[in-house]
Scaffold this active site. Structure first.
Site, PDB file in Angstrom:
ATOM      1  CB  SER A  20       3.550   4.531  -5.215  1.00 27.60           C
ATOM      2  OG  SER A  20       4.344   5.572  -5.724  1.00 27.60           O
ATOM      3  CG  ASN A  68      12.377   3.604   1.205  1.00 30.88           C
ATOM      4  OD1 ASN A  68      12.493   4.707   0.664  1.00 30.88           O
ATOM      5  ND2 ASN A  68      11.201   3.113   1.589  1.00 30.88           N
ATOM      6  N   GLY A  71      13.727   9.246  -1.013  1.00 34.71           N
ATOM      7  CA  GLY A  71      13.534  10.694  -1.157  1.00 34.71           C
ATOM      8  C   GLY A  71      12.926  11.085  -2.500  1.00 34.71           C
ATOM      9  CB  CYS A 129       6.870  10.848   0.977  1.00 35.18           C
ATOM     10  SG  CYS A 129       8.566  10.245   0.810  1.00 35.18           S
ATOM     11  CE  LYS A 169       1.471   4.750  -0.132  1.00 37.59           C
ATOM     12  NZ  LYS A 169       2.354   4.158  -1.135  1.00 37.59           N
ATOM     13  CG  ASN A 196       4.065   6.115   2.479  1.00 42.84           C
ATOM     14  OD1 ASN A 196       5.137   5.510   2.429  1.00 42.84           O
ATOM     15  ND2 ASN A 196       3.759   7.078   1.634  1.00 42.84           N
ATOM     16  CB  THR A 197       7.426   3.440   4.998  1.00 43.17           C
ATOM     17  OG1 THR A 197       7.638   4.820   4.694  1.00 43.17           O
ATOM     18  CG2 THR A 197       7.601   2.616   3.748  1.00 43.17           C
ATOM     19  N   GLY A 247       1.232  -3.143   2.831  1.00 46.01           N
ATOM     20  CA  GLY A 247       2.131  -3.223   3.984  1.00 46.01           C
ATOM     21  C   GLY A 247       2.496  -4.678   4.211  1.00 46.01           C
TER      22      GLY A 247
HETATM   23  C1  LIG Z   1      11.895   1.580  -1.986  1.00 42.32           C
HETATM   24  C2  LIG Z   1      10.535   2.148  -1.695  1.00 42.32           C
HETATM   25  C3  LIG Z   1      10.135   3.321  -2.347  1.00 42.32           C
HETATM   26  C4  LIG Z   1       8.872   3.860  -2.094  1.00 42.32           C
HETATM   27  N1  LIG Z   1       8.495   4.990  -2.763  1.00 42.32           N
HETATM   28  C5  LIG Z   1       7.222   5.470  -2.607  1.00 42.32           C
HETATM   29  C6  LIG Z   1       6.766   6.566  -3.390  1.00 42.32           C
HETATM   30  O1  LIG Z   1       7.469   7.106  -4.245  1.00 42.32           O
HETATM   31  N2  LIG Z   1       5.504   7.009  -3.180  1.00 42.32           N
HETATM   32  C7  LIG Z   1       4.650   6.422  -2.267  1.00 42.32           C
HETATM   33  O2  LIG Z   1       3.496   6.860  -2.146  1.00 42.32           O
HETATM   34  N3  LIG Z   1       5.062   5.356  -1.515  1.00 42.32           N
HETATM   35  C8  LIG Z   1       6.324   4.875  -1.673  1.00 42.32           C
HETATM   36  N4  LIG Z   1       6.728   3.781  -0.947  1.00 42.32           N
HETATM   37  C9  LIG Z   1       5.795   3.142   0.009  1.00 42.32           C
HETATM   38  C10 LIG Z   1       5.100   1.934  -0.627  1.00 42.32           C
HETATM   39  O3  LIG Z   1       4.326   2.340  -1.734  1.00 42.32           O
HETATM   40  C11 LIG Z   1       4.201   1.191   0.394  1.00 42.32           C
HETATM   41  O4  LIG Z   1       3.213   2.076   0.858  1.00 42.32           O
HETATM   42  C12 LIG Z   1       4.970   0.649   1.580  1.00 42.32           C
HETATM   43  O5  LIG Z   1       6.259   0.214   1.196  1.00 42.32           O
HETATM   44  C13 LIG Z   1       4.246  -0.502   2.290  1.00 42.32           C
HETATM   45  O6  LIG Z   1       4.101  -1.631   1.454  1.00 42.32           O
HETATM   46  P1  LIG Z   1       5.137  -2.872   1.447  1.00 42.32           P
HETATM   47  O7  LIG Z   1       5.394  -3.240   2.879  1.00 42.32           O
HETATM   48  O8  LIG Z   1       4.464  -3.948   0.660  1.00 42.32           O
HETATM   49  O9  LIG Z   1       6.395  -2.381   0.783  1.00 42.32           O
HETATM   50  C14 LIG Z   1       7.997   3.229  -1.171  1.00 42.32           C
HETATM   51  C15 LIG Z   1       8.417   2.052  -0.524  1.00 42.32           C
HETATM   52  C16 LIG Z   1       9.654   1.508  -0.782  1.00 42.32           C
HETATM   53  C17 LIG Z   1      10.058   0.236  -0.086  1.00 42.32           C
END
Ligand SMILES: Cc1cc2nc3c(=O)[nH]c(=O)nc-3n(C[C@H](O)[C@H](O)[C@H](O)COP(=O)(O)O)c2cc1C
Length: 308
Positions: A20, A68, A71, A129, A169, A196-197, A247
């Site tokens: 997402s 990031n 928001g 988030c 999540k 999530n992050t 991740g």
């Molecule tokens: C630019 C950006 C925007 C994101 N926005 C959301 C969001 O709106 N909702 C959400 O549940 N996670 C959001 N995430 C988290 C990602 O869905 C994911 O859980 C996280 O980035 C880990 O995966 P990755 O390392 O492959 O990016 C966002 C991540 C990034 C980098």
């Protein structure tokens, strides 16, 4: 060879989705590939009202990923249903709608509208988030996902309101992620998305100012992959419901690590910004791996890690 996996009563054609917030509503990526080839498209978190998100700069590159603090910028549920959903339906995508609310009531309203108006094939509740500060919970945790009690309450409330498959999540910003995972399961979730992050920060030494206007942000990308993998392993051994792992996944080999650790599905996030075709390469890579290793059903790989 079978690549189908199931989440609740939803059958997906393969275990690959997108994370997402990294795929918008699919429009831009459909210029690169047929997005219906994904097991599912997971859309950016939706809120009841449109949001502009935080003030820029909102993205910073780091040695092995990015920070990031977007928001939750999004078009809001009305515009989504009117202008974004028809495109996803026309493309025949399986659609996981990620939702974010500032109270239990808002999550319930979002989920009920999505179900009533055919806006999703599954719902993912974003309880994690790190870049918004407005959720109301009496334990004063910045994130609902940091309070096992509230994870259960939020999940239960949405579970009681809709029949759609429900995914919760969770956040890695916690000592033991299995606690909120068990709460989500008790609340009736059909699956758990992790992670999530991770909270992080970057400073420009010349100006001595944080590089993000929000000061802190969420770290994603390859830097967090081992953390995510360990959490997927922990949670998938603890709960009975499926885990969706994410991740730092960039390649088929990375995706395989998560499946073998116990994830039933995996999502590609930040790496999409580097290679928009990564999900297609990964689906192909999984197929080749299965062929080369005599695996007739991808489900046989899930949780097959060998610990000696
Ligand atoms: C630019 C950006 C925007 C994101 N926005 C959301 C969001 O709106 N909702 C959400 O549940 N996670 C959001 N995430 C988290 C990602 O869905 C994911 O859980 C996280 O980035 C880990 O995966 P990755 O390392 O492959 O990016 C966002 C991540 C990034 C980098």
């Amino acid at each position: 060879m079978n690549l189908n996996v199931s989440i609740g009563n939803l059958i997906l054609k393969n275990p690959i989705t997108v994370a997402s917030g990294t795929f918008g509503y699919g429009e831009e990526y459909s210029e690169y590939f047929d997005i219906s080839e994904l097991g599912a498209v997971t859309i950016k978190s939706l809120t009841l009202q449109p949001r502009l998100g935080n003030i820029p700069p909102r993205i910073v590159e780091t040695p092995a990923g990015m920070l990031n603090a977007i928001g939750l910028q999004n078009v809001g549920i009305d515009t989504y249903l009117k202008s974004k959903l028809p495109f996803l339906r026309e493309k025949k995508c399986t659609n996981i709608a990620n939702i974010y609310g500032t109270s239990i009531d808002e999550y319930v309203k979002l989920a009920e509208r999505l179900e009533k108006e055919g806006g999703a094939d599954a719902i993912e509740m974003n309880l994690s988030c790190p870049n918004v500060h407005d959720a109301k919970n009496k334990f004063k945790c910045p994130l609902i996902a940091q309070s096992p009690e509230w994870v259960e309450k939020y999940t239960l409330a949405v579970r009681s309101s809709v029949k759609l498959p429900l995914i919760v999540k969770l956040s890695p910003n916690i000592t033991d992620i299995t606690e909120p995972a068990l709460s989500a399961e008790r609340g009736g979730a059909d699956a758990i998305s992790i992670i999530n992050t991770l909270l992080g920060m970057a400073i420009n030494p010349e100006t001595r100012k944080p590089k993000l206007k929000n000061v802190v942000g969420g770290l994603s990308g390859p830097a967090i992959r081992p953390v995510a993998l360990k959490m997927v392993w922990d949670v998938s051994r603890t709960v009975k419901i499926p885990v969706i792992g994410m991740g730092g996944i960039c390649t088929a080999s990375d995706a395989l690590e998560f499946l073998i650790a116990g994830a039933r599905m995996v999502a590609i996030g930040s790496y999409l910004f580097r290679d928009p075709l990564a999900p297609i390469r990964i689906i192909q890579g999984l197929r080749e791996y299965c062929l080369n290793n005599g695996i007739d059903d991808i489900n046989k790989l899930i949780g097959s890690v060998i610990i000696e």
